[in-house]
Design an enzyme around this catalytic site. Structure first.
Site, short mmCIF file in Angstrom:
data_model
loop_
_atom_site.label_atom_id
_atom_site.label_comp_id
_atom_site.label_asym_id
_atom_site.label_seq_id
_atom_site.Cartn_x
_atom_site.Cartn_y
_atom_site.Cartn_z
N HIS A 450 12.03 49.89 43.41
CA HIS A 450 10.89 49.08 43.84
C HIS A 450 10.62 47.92 42.89
CE1 HIS A 450 7.99 50.68 40.83
NE2 HIS A 450 8.64 51.83 40.99
N CYS A 469 11.02 56.43 38.76
CA CYS A 469 11.57 55.50 39.74
C CYS A 469 12.25 54.32 39.04
CB CYS A 469 10.47 55.00 40.68
SG CYS A 469 10.03 56.21 41.95
#
Length: 548
Positions: A450, A469
């Site tokens: 992301h 992440c």
């Protein structure tokens, strides 16, 4: 009866004309069969009190060839036997240990045979039979280690969740073909991981092995209290200069002040930083100084560990299109038809929030995403913050929802209650922690790629900063490349979709493998070695397993 006797005498004459008696010819194969056969069930086969490594392959190989010897002819070792002995020794450059393949006893046979040849003495039939079995056993064991690795990553704490590949080759058949083609080396090469960096890595290990043997440098630890800039003096400069020269990044030269970080050293330091994935600024900070402490032995150990990791990787990594994230290098590469179309800096999980190693398939992109905050972060960070500041939820552009998605007024919630039957999410926008887009490859870890609103972190050398992440530096370029098959997704449309108040979900027209790996060493296509910091302290455990 006379005809039968004549045939036997003819066979004996043929054997004698080739310098070998009929009895000894029969005995080699017969002894191989005798060594392998047993009247009782057993878990292992021992030859001269040494257990064989690959019992099933040995039994099938010799049974299929009716116990015919493989590595000698007319009482002498074949060229293929010598080639195999050489290849066992060469396994050192794969990061493996030649002694794992019973090299010591194999060497003892070779020495005996060479001494026999020198003295004109015939080799013992029992020795020929036993060595034959040891050589075949070594071949099968080395073949398996080259194809799938020596260490099973699931048996150590590596957290390597990419399924270990199953052997593709039939090793007895492979050896049979290699013997017919008289090419042992070629058969081993067919087992290598099909990445050019593997063969290049072997050459680096060869060079490092030589350096270890020649190394006389004092590897006393270099430590700097504050960054050293060019033009400054420091007591550590002589040792740094010495190591740059040793690493062939700097030639010997005459200097006036040995403690001065001069302009001649500057380019060498920048080159060193580039090779090691650091910011190429020529400033000798703590990270640069720490990497100067890697001795040839340290680097050899690191190279060995990562050659083993390459052997673990499945064939799916060879797909025409895939996304590769090297966690230890803080880098994402998007490859298609062997070309790297995108190469981006990434931020990965920090220590204790480590990004896992696994494979999954990217299937969709979410523009202007909500951030559905994990319960662990809600419990550990958000609830304590709301207790201190009742306006915290609104100030962070968050909202509280029920499990069915209904928005709840934060002021109506008892934030001191033991249970918290709600979800917290951050609304789309510039301050969303996921940034303006996320790339989804569904997996049990809830890890994805992301954007981020903390863009300054991409300038750091140590980019282990997330909760697990992967944050990507230029997400709009990545999105454009992934959507290249759909002409309506122009850069203008992508930018617009990234700045909405509601999510836009775009399903990709194909599923793209995403491979998250952890490589602290590799050699590029030019043979240049690249080393990275072991940010998760994982190398030592693999090295220990390799050395067992």
């Amino acid at each position: 009866m006379q005809v039968k006797i004549f045939r036997i005498l003819s066979i004996v004459f043929i054997f004698i004309s080739h310098g070998l008696s009929a009895q000894s010819y029969d005995e080699v194969s017969e002894l191989i069969r005798f060594r392998i056969e047993s009247d009782e069930p057993r878990d292992k086969i021992e030859i001269r009190n040494v257990s064989l490594l690959t019992i099933e392959d040995i039994i099938r190989f010799y049974t299929d060839r009716t116990f015919e010897k493989a590595w000698s002819a007319n009482g002498f070792l074949t060229e293929e036997a010598y080639e195999l002995r050489f290849e066992i020794k060469q396994a050192e450059f794969d990061g493996l240990i030649p002694e794992d393949y019973n090299l010591a006893i194999i060497e003892s046979f070779f020495l005996t045979f060479e001494e026999n040849k020198k003295n004109g003495v015939q080799n013992e039939v029992g020795d020929l039979a036993d060595l034959d079995i040891f050589l075949s056993d070594a071949y099968f064991h080395l073949a398996k280690n080259l194809e799938i690795g020596k260490v099973d990553p699931s048996k150590i704490g590596e957290d390597w969740e990419i399924s270990r590949k199953a052997p593709v080759h039939d090793y007895p058949q492979l050896l049979e073909e290699a013997l017919v083609e008289k090419s042992i080396r070629k058969s081993f090469e067919s087992l290598y991981p099909q990445f050019s960096i593997y063969k290049k890595g072997r050459e680096v290990i060869r060079e490092l092995t030589a350096k270890v043997k020649e190394d006389t440098l004092n590897w006393k630890k270099i430590k700097v209290d504050k960054a050293i800039h060019v033009g400054e003096t420091n007591s550590q400069i002589p040792r740094i200069r010495e190591r740059l020269i040793y690493g062939e990044l700097l030639e010997k030269y005459t200097f006036q002040d040995e403690k001065l970080y001069d302009s001649i050293m500057l380019d060498a330091v920048k080159n060193f930083q580039g090779i090691n994935g650091l910011e190429i600024d020529g400033v000798i900070g703590s990270q640069t100084a720490e990497l100067f402490n890697d001795s040839p032995q340290d680097r050899l150990d690191k190279a060995r560990v990562n050659m083993e990791r390459l052997r673990w990787l499945p064939d799916t990594v060879k797909n025409a299109e895939f996304i590769l994230v090297n966690i230890a290098n803080f880098q994402l590469d998007y490859l298609k038809n062997l070309d790297t179309l995108i190469s981006e800096r990434v931020i990965v999980g920090k220590k204790y929030h480590e990004t896992p190693i696994f494979m999954a398939e990217m299937s969709y992109i979410v523009f202007s995403p909500y951030w559905n905050i994990p319960y662990s972060i809600t419990r550990g960070e958000i609830i304590p913050s709301v207790r201190k500041n009742p306006n915290y939820i609104a100030s962070k552009n968050m909202e509280v929802v029920t499990t069915s998605g209904k928005v709840v007024d934060p002021s109506t919630i008892d934030w001191n209650a033991k249970s918290f039957p709600y979800l917290v999410r951050q609304k789309p926008g510039e301050w969303n922690s996921l940034g303006l887009v996320k790339f989804m490859f569904p997996n049990k870890h809830n890890v994805y790629i992301h954007d981020t609103n903390a863009r300054s972190l991409f300038a750091l050398d140590d980019r282990a900063r997330s909760h697990g992440c992967i944050r990507i530096n230029n997400p709009q370029d990545f999105a454009k490349t992934l959507l290249a098959n759909d002409p309506k997704w122009t850069m203008e449309k992508i930018e617009s979709a990234m700045h909405q108040n509601q999510e836009t979900v775009v399903t990709l027209d194909r599923k793209i493998p995403v491979v998250l790996v952890y490589l602290t060493f590799w050699a590029d296509s030019k043979g240049e070695a690249h080393f990275r910091d072991d940010i998760y302290d994982r190398d030592a455990e693999v090295l220990e397993a390799l050395n067992k």
